[in-house]
Structure formats: C-alpha cells, structure tokens
Design an enzyme around this catalytic site. Structure first.
Site, PDB file in Angstrom:
ATOM      1  N   LYS A 257       0.845  -1.183   0.000  1.00  0.00           N
ATOM      2  CA  LYS A 257       0.000   0.000   0.000  1.00  0.00           C
ATOM      3  C   LYS A 257       0.885   1.239   0.000  1.00  0.00           C
ATOM      4  O   LYS A 257       1.194   1.772   1.042  1.00  0.00           O
ATOM      5  CB  LYS A 257      -0.916  -0.022   1.231  1.00  0.00           C
ATOM      6  CG  LYS A 257      -1.686  -1.329   1.326  1.00  0.00           C
ATOM      7  CD  LYS A 257      -2.143  -1.673   2.732  1.00  0.00           C
ATOM      8  CE  LYS A 257      -1.295  -2.689   3.410  1.00  0.00           C
ATOM      9  NZ  LYS A 257      -1.456  -4.054   2.971  1.00  0.00           N
ATOM     10  N   CYS A 258       1.328   1.622  -1.187  1.00  0.00           N
ATOM     11  CA  CYS A 258       2.328   2.683  -1.297  1.00  0.00           C
ATOM     12  C   CYS A 258       1.736   4.070  -1.234  1.00  0.00           C
ATOM     13  O   CYS A 258       1.885   4.859  -2.166  1.00  0.00           O
ATOM     14  CB  CYS A 258       3.114   2.524  -2.588  1.00  0.00           C
ATOM     15  SG  CYS A 258       4.673   1.717  -2.287  1.00  0.00           S
ATOM     16  N   ILE A 259       1.005   4.377  -0.182  1.00  0.00           N
ATOM     17  CA  ILE A 259       0.465   5.729  -0.101  1.00  0.00           C
ATOM     18  C   ILE A 259       0.641   6.247   1.314  1.00  0.00           C
ATOM     19  O   ILE A 259       0.847   5.478   2.219  1.00  0.00           O
ATOM     20  CB  ILE A 259      -1.026   5.799  -0.477  1.00  0.00           C
ATOM     21  CG1 ILE A 259      -1.765   4.636   0.166  1.00  0.00           C
ATOM     22  CG2 ILE A 259      -1.213   5.767  -1.976  1.00  0.00           C
ATOM     23  CD1 ILE A 259      -3.237   4.768   0.140  1.00  0.00           C
TER      24      ILE A 259
END
Lengths: 118, 94, 109
Positions: C107-109
């Site tokens: 979850k690259c946020i």
C-alpha cells in the site's frame, strides 16, 4: 468517508480469507475510511497469540494485528459467544479487542454503510 | 433496519448460514442461493429459519432438480434479486 | 539480483530482496547506491526503524503509518512526510523498505 465492517468468520491459515480480510482492512484504513473489524465463530482464532503459521508455509499476518492502532481502525470487536465456545478469553488474544455480545454486533452491522464477510 | 442476508454455501460447506442466523433481525430477509438452497430441505435449518422472510434463487433450485421438494418456498429470479437489494438498507453476503 | 561478497542475492524485478534474512547492514549502501542515495545517520535511523517495524509486525509500513509510527518513536520533527521525503525523495515507504531489505509495501500511499 464510509463506515465499513469487515467480518472474520473462518479459521486462519486453512485458506486466504483472514489475510485478505486484514489486507482490505489496512487498505481501507489507509484511505481514511472508518473501519470496524469483527471476529465471530472460528474467525476469533485469527486473534490468538503464539501462532507460528510459517511452520506450515503460511504468511504470518497475525503479527500485523498488533499494528492496528497505528492504522487507526475505528474498532476491533470479538464475539463473546464465539470466544467462550472455544474456551478462550481476552487474555489469549494478540490484540486487546472489545468483547461484544451478538446484540451489540447486530447494532454495529446496522450502523455501518457496508458489511464485508470473509 | 432491513438487511438482506445473501447465503451462497450449504450448511455443511461453511458456517455462512449459521453466522447469518446469529445476527438476523425480525424485518430482515434470508436469501438462499447456490448450494445454500439445500438448507431448505433440512429440518434443523428450516427450524432455525422459521419466522424469517425466506426466499430462494429459482435458478439454483431448478438447476439442482429440487422444484417439487422446495415448491412451498418463495423463489425469485435475478431481476427480483436486484429489486430486493433496493428494498433493503444493506446486503450482507455471507 | 545483487552481487554481494561473492554471493548472489535474489531480488524482485524492482530490486526488493526476496528474502528478508539475506539482508545485512553492509548491503544497505549498495542498494542505496542504486537509488542514488548516500546513507547518513538520519537515513539509518529510518532504515533501522522500518526494519524493526517489519520484524515485529510482519508487514512493510505504508507511508501514513510510517509517519505516525516514526513520530511516536523519534518525535514530531521526524514524524512528518516532508522530513522523510528529504531523505528518500522517490518515496520513503518505497525506498527505505528497499534499502532495509524488506518486501515492497503493498500500500504505497
């Protein structure tokens, strides 16, 4: 923002349901949705401490439950009936979930916008 | 609050129906689909579902050749399923 | 694949180690070099933090969680995106986890 209840109703490690449910929960929480986790029936076994899933070739997503506070999930509820049914109590759990009866869980299911069952 | 409980697996396959019945409310509807239609043949589960609004997916009943055995239950097609989702506040697929 | 001390270390196509146990501190500057980052004590503080986070929780922290957890442990002057992006310009969650030998955060946020 939506309020989402994610229900864990299956044992861990026999299939991917528990891991997928947790992934969804963390993803939704990261997107700042109001996320409630509900553990019922065999799903309560996801929260047991001392698990070593790597011994049977499964990913240890259980350790990730300990990080739920950092993800700011709204609530983590475990069914009292189900816990007692397995002869367990809160002290056996890896996360300090709120113990609730079926009536309280029903109320939560009514309050949220969506209910997703794993 | 009216909830539509959508159950897709038979009682011997999973705890889906058992879980739905723990949280079902008096105004809710139980919809048995897929292998769950077989629950309507079993006295134990019929007893547990007694008093709740119950319906079955017609195609799943017919596909399994259970028309005569299950004739006394309300059976719905896909369009009616969609209509049901609109007359309930939410759907829970167990 | 990374060549290190005569060993071949397996990575995915984006350069993340496939096995967290293959990592050792001496490997970090080599991975960091590929990211065009020269490691300072400030970088190491974050790298050690994400590695400990992973070993405890078995997941790589997404950026929002990283910011919060670092704030709790190292103070608000370090627990903010601006500070972390100064150290890891492409993305703190992506780059710090890569240099720490962890899988890419889902979850690259």
């Amino acid at each position: 923002m939506k309020a989402i209840a994610i229900i864990f109703r299956q044992s861990p490690h026999g299939n991917a349901a528990g891991r997928e449910a947790l992934d969804l929960a963390l993803m939704a929480a990261t997107y700042e949705q109001q996320v409630h986790l509900i553990f019922i029936d065999e799903g309560v076994l996801n929260l047991l401490g001392n698990q070593q899933p790597e011994l049977i070739g499964c990913k240890d997503y259980i350790a990730t439950f300990k990080a739920l506070d950092l993800y700011e999930v709204a609530s983590v509820i475990v069914s009292e009936v189900s816990l007692c049914g397995f002869g367990l109590d809160k002290t056996a759990l890896v996360y300090p979930a709120t113990v609730a009866d079926d009536g309280q869980i029903r109320q939560l299911l009514e309050q949220v916008d969506e209910v997703l069952v794993f | 609050m009216k909830i539509l409980h959508h159950i897709c697996s038979s009682p011997s396959e999973s705890n889906a129906l058992a879980c739905a019945l723990r949280f079902v409310g008096p105004k809710d509807t139980l919809l048995l689909a897929g292998n769950a239609v077989t629950a309507a043949l079993l006295p134990h589960w019929l007893n547990a579902m007694d008093g709740y609004d119950l319906c079955l997916m017609k195609a799943d009943v017919e596909a399994r050749g259970l028309m005569t055995q299950l004739t006394r239950f309300r059976q719905i097609d896909y369009a009616e399923f969609v209509a049901l989702t609109l007359t309930h506040h939410k759907v829970i697929s167990w | 694949m990374i060549e290190f001390n005569g060993k071949q270390i397996a990575t995915d196509t984006q350069g993340y180690l496939l096995d967290v146990n293959d990592w050792e501190p001496a490997l970090a500057p080599i991975i960091a070099d590929g990211e065009q980052i020269l490691l300072t004590d400030a970088h190491w503080e974050v790298i050690n933090f994400v590695r400990e986070f992973y070993l405890e929780y078995k997941t790589s922290p997404a950026i929002r969680v990283l910011v919060k957890a670092i704030g709790q442990k190292l103070g608000p002057d370090k627990g903010n995106s601006k500070y972390l992006y100064t150290l890891f310009p492409i993305g703190p969650a992506k780059q710090a986890t890569k240099i720490a030998g962890l899988p890419k955060p889902a979850k690259c946020i």
